[in-house]
Design a protein around this motif. Structure first.
Motif, mmCIF file in Angstrom:
data_model
loop_
_atom_site.group_PDB
_atom_site.id
_atom_site.type_symbol
_atom_site.label_atom_id
_atom_site.label_comp_id
_atom_site.label_asym_id
_atom_site.label_seq_id
_atom_site.Cartn_x
_atom_site.Cartn_y
_atom_site.Cartn_z
ATOM 1 N N VAL A 101 0.581 -1.219 -5.308
ATOM 2 C CA VAL A 101 0.918 -1.564 -3.922
ATOM 3 C C VAL A 101 2.378 -1.230 -3.641
ATOM 4 C CG1 VAL A 101 1.268 -3.510 -2.335
ATOM 5 C CG2 VAL A 101 -0.870 -3.308 -3.622
ATOM 6 N N GLU A 102 3.240 -1.596 -4.568
ATOM 7 C CA GLU A 102 4.675 -1.332 -4.416
ATOM 8 C C GLU A 102 4.955 0.163 -4.311
ATOM 9 O OE1 GLU A 102 8.215 -1.882 -7.532
ATOM 10 O OE2 GLU A 102 7.287 -3.791 -6.981
ATOM 11 N N LYS A 103 4.317 0.957 -5.185
ATOM 12 C CA LYS A 103 4.547 2.405 -5.191
ATOM 13 C C LYS A 103 4.027 3.065 -3.912
ATOM 14 C CE LYS A 103 4.457 2.796 -10.245
ATOM 15 N NZ LYS A 103 5.853 3.253 -10.413
ATOM 16 N N LEU A 104 2.860 2.642 -3.449
ATOM 17 C CA LEU A 104 2.304 3.220 -2.227
ATOM 18 C C LEU A 104 3.180 2.891 -1.020
ATOM 19 C CD1 LEU A 104 -1.477 2.445 -2.829
ATOM 20 C CD2 LEU A 104 -0.440 4.725 -2.748
ATOM 21 N N LYS A 105 3.641 1.665 -0.943
ATOM 22 C CA LYS A 105 4.527 1.278 0.163
ATOM 23 C C LYS A 105 5.824 2.078 0.136
ATOM 24 C CE LYS A 105 2.938 -3.446 1.040
ATOM 25 N NZ LYS A 105 3.259 -4.905 0.979
ATOM 26 N N ALA A 106 6.342 2.341 -1.065
ATOM 27 C CA ALA A 106 7.583 3.112 -1.203
ATOM 28 C C ALA A 106 7.414 4.535 -0.691
ATOM 29 C CB ALA A 106 8.033 3.129 -2.663
ATOM 30 N N GLY A 112 5.545 5.225 1.936
ATOM 31 C CA GLY A 112 5.258 5.163 3.358
ATOM 32 C C GLY A 112 3.844 4.810 3.754
ATOM 33 N N HIS A 113 3.004 4.446 2.793
ATOM 34 C CA HIS A 113 1.623 4.098 3.111
ATOM 35 C C HIS A 113 1.494 2.608 3.412
ATOM 36 C CE1 HIS A 113 0.311 8.087 1.917
ATOM 37 N NE2 HIS A 113 1.008 7.953 0.798
ATOM 38 N N GLU A 114 0.455 2.267 4.152
ATOM 39 C CA GLU A 114 0.138 0.863 4.396
ATOM 40 C C GLU A 114 -0.760 0.398 3.260
ATOM 41 O OE1 GLU A 114 -2.320 -2.030 7.501
ATOM 42 O OE2 GLU A 114 -2.140 0.114 7.939
ATOM 43 N N ALA A 115 -0.178 -0.234 2.272
ATOM 44 C CA ALA A 115 -0.918 -0.679 1.093
ATOM 45 C C ALA A 115 -1.205 -2.170 1.212
ATOM 46 C CB ALA A 115 -0.126 -0.399 -0.176
ATOM 47 N N VAL A 116 -2.484 -2.528 1.163
ATOM 48 C CA VAL A 116 -2.890 -3.914 1.363
ATOM 49 C C VAL A 116 -3.507 -4.464 0.076
ATOM 50 C CG1 VAL A 116 -4.327 -5.470 2.729
ATOM 51 C CG2 VAL A 116 -3.374 -3.395 3.779
ATOM 52 N N PRO A 117 -2.864 -5.457 -0.544
ATOM 53 C CA PRO A 117 -3.458 -6.061 -1.741
ATOM 54 C C PRO A 117 -4.622 -6.961 -1.358
ATOM 55 C CG PRO A 117 -1.418 -7.201 -1.170
ATOM 56 C CD PRO A 117 -1.559 -6.058 -0.202
ATOM 57 N N ALA A 118 -5.743 -6.796 -2.067
ATOM 58 C CA ALA A 118 -6.924 -7.611 -1.783
ATOM 59 C C ALA A 118 -7.408 -8.254 -3.077
ATOM 60 C CB ALA A 118 -8.031 -6.744 -1.174
ATOM 61 N N ALA A 119 -7.515 -9.575 -3.071
ATOM 62 C CA ALA A 119 -7.918 -10.332 -4.251
ATOM 63 C C ALA A 119 -8.349 -11.717 -3.778
ATOM 64 C CB ALA A 119 -6.741 -10.440 -5.239
ATOM 65 N N PRO A 120 -9.018 -12.488 -4.632
ATOM 66 C CA PRO A 120 -9.405 -13.832 -4.208
ATOM 67 C C PRO A 120 -8.243 -14.659 -3.658
ATOM 68 C CG PRO A 120 -10.561 -13.266 -6.214
ATOM 69 C CD PRO A 120 -9.601 -12.140 -5.954
ATOM 70 N N ASN A 121 -7.049 -14.482 -4.217
ATOM 71 C CA ASN A 121 -5.912 -15.274 -3.722
ATOM 72 C C ASN A 121 -5.325 -14.746 -2.419
ATOM 73 O OD1 ASN A 121 -4.656 -13.033 -4.809
ATOM 74 N ND2 ASN A 121 -3.392 -14.160 -6.268
ATOM 75 N N THR A 122 -5.883 -13.630 -1.889
ATOM 76 C CA THR A 122 -5.493 -13.165 -0.548
ATOM 77 C C THR A 122 -6.668 -13.313 0.420
ATOM 78 O OG1 THR A 122 -6.172 -10.840 -0.784
ATOM 79 C CG2 THR A 122 -3.983 -11.437 -1.614
ATOM 80 N N GLY A 123 -7.744 -13.982 -0.038
ATOM 81 C CA GLY A 123 -8.886 -14.230 0.830
ATOM 82 C C GLY A 123 -9.971 -13.173 0.767
ATOM 83 N N VAL A 124 -9.906 -12.281 -0.238
ATOM 84 C CA VAL A 124 -10.923 -11.236 -0.378
ATOM 85 C C VAL A 124 -11.626 -11.406 -1.723
ATOM 86 C CG1 VAL A 124 -11.383 -8.768 -0.456
ATOM 87 C CG2 VAL A 124 -9.574 -9.640 1.043
#
Length: 248
Positions: free
Chosen positions: A17-22, A24-36
């Motif tokens: 996620v960090e590398k993709l954002k660096a 310029g991409h919109e990187a969205v982390p998805a996991a049970p602790n983010t509601g996914v």
């Protein structure tokens, strides 16, 4: 572009996620602790809205044979269905070098099922096969421990730094789907038993590593080249000694 990272709060996912954002991409982390939750489908439709790429670096919370099979079969099925409905055009999954050669292991049988579901989904895909991570050496030892003894076969493997794994997955995610497998590995090959013996000694771990040619790896028999990548693998830059120096 919008890239959804399933397992995006874990070791590889958070780095990715960090590398993709660096870049310029919109990187969205998805996991049970983010509601996914890919096992139940909770939050999938919402998080995938507008996503071009989905990267799955999630892992089963349990490595028991039935549980791990249930995890990868169900979560991958739910994810691919939601991607199809959302119009996702590239599915990327992180798997393991040698998966097809380790089918006596329940974990690797489950990973193979995951890969087959992806191939049959009709969604353009890329599967990244990575070698073992430097960070997981204790875990490898734990899988082969009985009492105070660690039994490991004298086979070769080519471990790599998790940061290099994330970088390779990121390059794959923003590229065109290969509809096949990309192999990535560390720059150096070691003997598994010797490497783990040295790694445990460096951590003052009291366990004894015994060289046993018949010892399985994660429950599967291994030969000299079972854990090694093929000749076309992308080799990472970070050596083990480089990584050790970074830890100090």
């Amino acid at each position: 572009m919008k890239v959804v990272v399933i397992g995006g709060t874990g070791l590889i996912g958070s780095k990715l996620v960090e590398k993709l954002k660096a870049h310029g991409h919109e990187a969205v982390p998805a996991a049970p602790n983010t509601g996914v939750n890919t096992l139940t489908g909770e939050g999938l439709a919402e998080v995938l809205q507008g996503a071009v790429v989905v990267v799955d670096v999630s892992n089963s919370p349990s490595f028991a044979d039935d549980a791990v099979m249930e995890f990868f079969r169900t979560s991958t099925g739910n994810l691919l269905k939601a991607e199809s409905e959302a119009g996702v055009t590239h599915h990327v999954a992180l798997s393991v070098v040698g998966t097809d050669r380790l089918q006596k292991s329940g974990y690797f049988r489950a990973k193979q099922v995951q890969e087959e579901l992806i191939k049959e989904s009709g969604i353009p895909y890329s599967i990244v096969h990575a070698t073992q991570f430097f960070e997981f050496m204790k875990g490898i030892a734990d899988l082969s421990t009985e009492g105070d003894t660690v039994r490991l076969a004298p086979v070769r493997f080519q471990p790599m730094y998790s940061d290099d794994v994330a970088a390779a997955v990121g390059r794959t995610a923003v590229g065109a789907p290969v509809n096949g497998v990309v192999e990535v590995a560390g720059p150096e090959a070691f003997r598994l038993d010797e490497f783990i013996r040295d790694a445990l000694a460096a951590k003052n771990d009291p366990r004894t590593v015994v060289t046993d040619p018949e010892a399985p790896y994660s429950g599967a028999p291994v030969e000299e080249t079972t854990l090694l990548p093929g000749p076309g693998a992308q080799l990472a830059e970070t050596t083990f000694s480089d990584w050790v120096a970074q830890q100090k």
